[in-house]
Design a protein around this motif. Structure first.
Motif: not given
Length: 229
Positions: A106-117, A126-136
């Motif tokens: 949903l949201a994050n502070s500026s020190g966090v990046t959102i990527d796909t893993k 599993g029907g959920e797709g092979g990729f996850l969202v990674e917050a780092r």
């Protein structure tokens, strides 16, 4: 950034309170309201390739909205598309990563990046797709869910089984495998309506949602005019 959650657990709104000049990022379209003087713009964070990965593979919007508070500070209210709860996750040195399923960031502070893993080929079944969202990074992450939120803290070696459609997020220290709900029996798994489940093994935290977004899609499709269901 400090986050205050209200209207939870059914219709949670996250108020992100910013210091003067502080920035935050949110999913495109998540903003409900903001205080006077807050500026924002939408752009493809990390470039076109990263945006396409988030959109096509991770199930998130290609664009992220960056909000900047005025000198006196301000706040931004964000809310998810589906009714339900939200949670804040603190990322810090030594615990600077968290993995989310699609649609839960949903949201994050500026020190966090959102990527796909890439979560592994086993996720595809599993029907959920092979990729996850990674917050780092270091900062605050806001994750949303459909329905009520369950927080499950597992000790080392402790296990829990969760339907794939009810998984929101989990710590990278968690190990898991995906399997049919009824071991080795596809027909029986389909009869139960469960299909596939995750076997999670601690140590670490797992977040689960009480409602399944795929179930909502199936319900709407079955009740549309002209449906043969």
């Amino acid at each position: 950034m400090k986050v205050n959650l209200r209207h939870n657990p059914s219709f949670t709104v996250a108020r992100c309170v910013l210091a003067g000049g502080e920035q935050m990022r949110a999913e495109s379209g998540a903003m409900l309201a903001h205080s006077a003087g807050v500026n924002f713009d939408a752009k493809i964070e990390g470039g076109l390739v990263a945006g396409l990965k988030r959109s096509v593979l991770g199930g998130e919007s290609m664009f992220q909205t960056t909000f900047t508070a005025p000198p006196q500070g301000g706040w931004v209210d964000v809310a998810a598309n589906l009714p339900g709860d939200a949670i804040t996750i603190d990322l810090e040195p030594g615990q600077d990563r968290f993995l989310l399923t699609k649609g839960c960031w949903l949201a994050n502070s500026s020190g966090v990046t959102i990527d796909t893993k890439w979560g592994g080929a086993r996720n595809l079944f599993g029907g959920e797709g092979g990729f996850l969202v990674e917050a780092r990074g270091n900062g605050v992450l806001v994750a949303s869910c459909f329905g009520a939120l369950d927080v499950i803290d597992l000790e080392a070696g402790e296990q829990v089984v969760i339907d794939t459609g009810h998984v929101v997020a989990y710590a990278p220290t968690i190990s898991y495998q995906i399997r049919r709900a009824v071991r080795g029996r596809s027909i029986q798994s389909m009869k139960t309506g469960e299909g596939f489940v995750f076997d999670f093994t601690g140590p670490g935290r797992v977040l689960a949602q009480s409602r399944n977004p795929s179930g909502l899609v199936s319900y709407i499709a079955a009740n549309m005019p002209g449906s043969r269901a």
